[in-house]
Structures are given as C-alpha cells and as structure tokens.
Design a protein around this motif. Sequence first.
Motif, PDB file in Angstrom:
ATOM      1  N   PHE A  32      42.845  19.058  22.243  1.00  0.00           N
ATOM      2  CA  PHE A  32      41.396  18.870  22.200  1.00  0.00           C
ATOM      3  C   PHE A  32      40.762  19.284  20.871  1.00  0.00           C
ATOM      4  O   PHE A  32      39.755  18.714  20.468  1.00  0.00           O
ATOM      5  N   PHE A  33      41.302  20.296  20.222  1.00  0.00           N
ATOM      6  CA  PHE A  33      40.701  20.828  18.995  1.00  0.00           C
ATOM      7  C   PHE A  33      41.703  20.797  17.842  1.00  0.00           C
ATOM      8  O   PHE A  33      41.866  21.786  17.126  1.00  0.00           O
ATOM      9  N   GLY A  34      42.369  19.664  17.632  1.00  0.00           N
ATOM     10  CA  GLY A  34      43.458  19.516  16.679  1.00  0.00           C
ATOM     11  C   GLY A  34      43.291  20.211  15.343  1.00  0.00           C
ATOM     12  O   GLY A  34      44.017  21.155  15.028  1.00  0.00           O
ATOM     13  N   PRO A  35      42.335  19.802  14.520  1.00  0.00           N
ATOM     14  CA  PRO A  35      42.233  20.413  13.190  1.00  0.00           C
ATOM     15  C   PRO A  35      41.820  21.878  13.248  1.00  0.00           C
ATOM     16  O   PRO A  35      42.287  22.690  12.450  1.00  0.00           O
ATOM     17  N   LEU A  36      40.972  22.240  14.183  1.00  0.00           N
ATOM     18  CA  LEU A  36      40.574  23.650  14.317  1.00  0.00           C
ATOM     19  C   LEU A  36      41.760  24.511  14.748  1.00  0.00           C
ATOM     20  O   LEU A  36      41.936  25.634  14.263  1.00  0.00           O
ATOM     21  N   TRP A  37      42.587  23.984  15.659  1.00  0.00           N
ATOM     22  CA  TRP A  37      43.769  24.707  16.100  1.00  0.00           C
ATOM     23  C   TRP A  37      44.736  24.888  14.936  1.00  0.00           C
ATOM     24  O   TRP A  37      45.300  25.959  14.745  1.00  0.00           O
ATOM     25  N   ARG A  42      46.886  28.513  10.664  1.00  0.00           N
ATOM     26  CA  ARG A  42      47.230  28.369   9.244  1.00  0.00           C
ATOM     27  C   ARG A  42      48.440  27.465   9.024  1.00  0.00           C
ATOM     28  O   ARG A  42      49.337  27.780   8.256  1.00  0.00           O
ATOM     29  N   LEU A  43      48.426  26.351   9.694  1.00  0.00           N
ATOM     30  CA  LEU A  43      49.494  25.355   9.568  1.00  0.00           C
ATOM     31  C   LEU A  43      49.003  24.262   8.611  1.00  0.00           C
ATOM     32  O   LEU A  43      48.566  23.187   9.018  1.00  0.00           O
ATOM     33  N   TRP A  44      49.051  24.556   7.318  1.00  0.00           N
ATOM     34  CA  TRP A  44      48.454  23.697   6.297  1.00  0.00           C
ATOM     35  C   TRP A  44      49.154  22.345   6.207  1.00  0.00           C
ATOM     36  O   TRP A  44      48.479  21.313   6.066  1.00  0.00           O
ATOM     37  N   ALA A  45      50.472  22.311   6.261  1.00  0.00           N
ATOM     38  CA  ALA A  45      51.189  21.038   6.190  1.00  0.00           C
ATOM     39  C   ALA A  45      50.854  20.176   7.407  1.00  0.00           C
ATOM     40  O   ALA A  45      50.654  18.963   7.287  1.00  0.00           O
ATOM     41  N   ARG A  87      56.029  23.886  18.554  1.00  0.00           N
ATOM     42  CA  ARG A  87      57.190  23.767  17.659  1.00  0.00           C
ATOM     43  C   ARG A  87      56.758  24.029  16.221  1.00  0.00           C
ATOM     44  O   ARG A  87      57.497  24.612  15.439  1.00  0.00           O
ATOM     45  N   LEU A  88      55.561  23.583  15.852  1.00  0.00           N
ATOM     46  CA  LEU A  88      55.028  23.875  14.520  1.00  0.00           C
ATOM     47  C   LEU A  88      54.851  25.379  14.320  1.00  0.00           C
ATOM     48  O   LEU A  88      55.175  25.920  13.261  1.00  0.00           O
ATOM     49  N   LYS A  92      56.820  27.762  11.595  1.00  0.00           N
ATOM     50  CA  LYS A  92      56.132  28.652  10.657  1.00  0.00           C
ATOM     51  C   LYS A  92      56.659  30.074  10.783  1.00  0.00           C
ATOM     52  O   LYS A  92      56.874  30.766   9.785  1.00  0.00           O
ATOM     53  N   LEU A  93      56.863  30.531  12.013  1.00  0.00           N
ATOM     54  CA  LEU A  93      57.422  31.871  12.214  1.00  0.00           C
ATOM     55  C   LEU A  93      58.799  31.978  11.567  1.00  0.00           C
ATOM     56  O   LEU A  93      59.126  33.004  10.954  1.00  0.00           O
ATOM     57  N   ALA A  94      59.607  30.935  11.677  1.00  0.00           N
ATOM     58  CA  ALA A  94      60.947  30.953  11.074  1.00  0.00           C
ATOM     59  C   ALA A  94      60.857  31.062   9.556  1.00  0.00           C
ATOM     60  O   ALA A  94      61.653  31.780   8.938  1.00  0.00           O
TER      61      ALA A  94
END
Length: 147
Positions: A32-37, A42-45, A87-88, A92-94
């Motif tokens: 529902f809130f794709g870009p805000l999520w 902080r998933l820039w890619a 999964r994203l 990022k954690l990895a």
Amino acid sequence: MALYSVHIQGDGPQSVAEAAFVRQAFSWKAFFFGPLWLLRHRLWAGLALWAGGYSIVIAASLAIVSAGAGLFMALALQMLLGLEANRLREAKLATQGYRLVDIVAAPARDEAEIAFYRQFEAADGPLADIVSGARGFVSGARGGAGS
C-alpha cells in the motif's frame, strides 16, 4: 502462525540483543505504501527500481497501452513489491554483516522475540553457539512462545 527469520551481526550477547526479526510473509505495508516503505527501510536501490518501473508504466499508459492496462501494470508492480519486500530487507541486512541464525514460528513478532530469547537464555540450548562465536545457521524452525 507466521515465520520470522532472526538475523544478528557479530558474536556474543550484545549482538543477540540487537537481533533483527523479519517476517516471512506478504508485506501489506510495502504493497500500500511502496515508496514510503522503501524510504523507511532505506532501501535506495529498491526505491530507484520502483521509481523506474513506475516511470515506464506511466509513459506506457500515456502512449502505448490503455489506462486499464496501465493500472493493471501498476498493481502488478505493487504486488511484486509486497511479495519481495522482506527479501529486500534480508538482503540489506546481509550486506550490513548480519547473518541468519534462527527461524521462529509465532503468531506475532513480540512472541517470536520472546521465543528466540528464551532459547538463547538456555545455557545448553541450540543458540549457545552464538555466544561462543560459531558461524552460520544454528537451528531450524521451532514452535512459538508456548514451546
């Protein structure tokens, strides 16, 4: 009952105290809130790919396809984000040096945390290897707070 993957960075009790819990399910917030999520985590890619995908959908719906087809493509992009959001986060954690140490089954995140820390507190439990510096996946899926 939901599954939560538990990721820690480093070894020892302090790293366990800062464990990251990621739910293994569809992310409605990301849907529902794709870009805000994506910004919040902080998933820039992922945000760049999302913006590029939506730019293509908007350009296509204005010039090539009908508005209905453009809406369908936008919905498909949101569904993809909802499916792959966690999964994203794990990827990022990895990259930040976290590693998967456990998978916990529990009805809610707070109960998953309780079940994980209860296992960790057991001196001879399966998570005792974390304190001693063992690497890799320590244990398999377990029951929730009641087990």
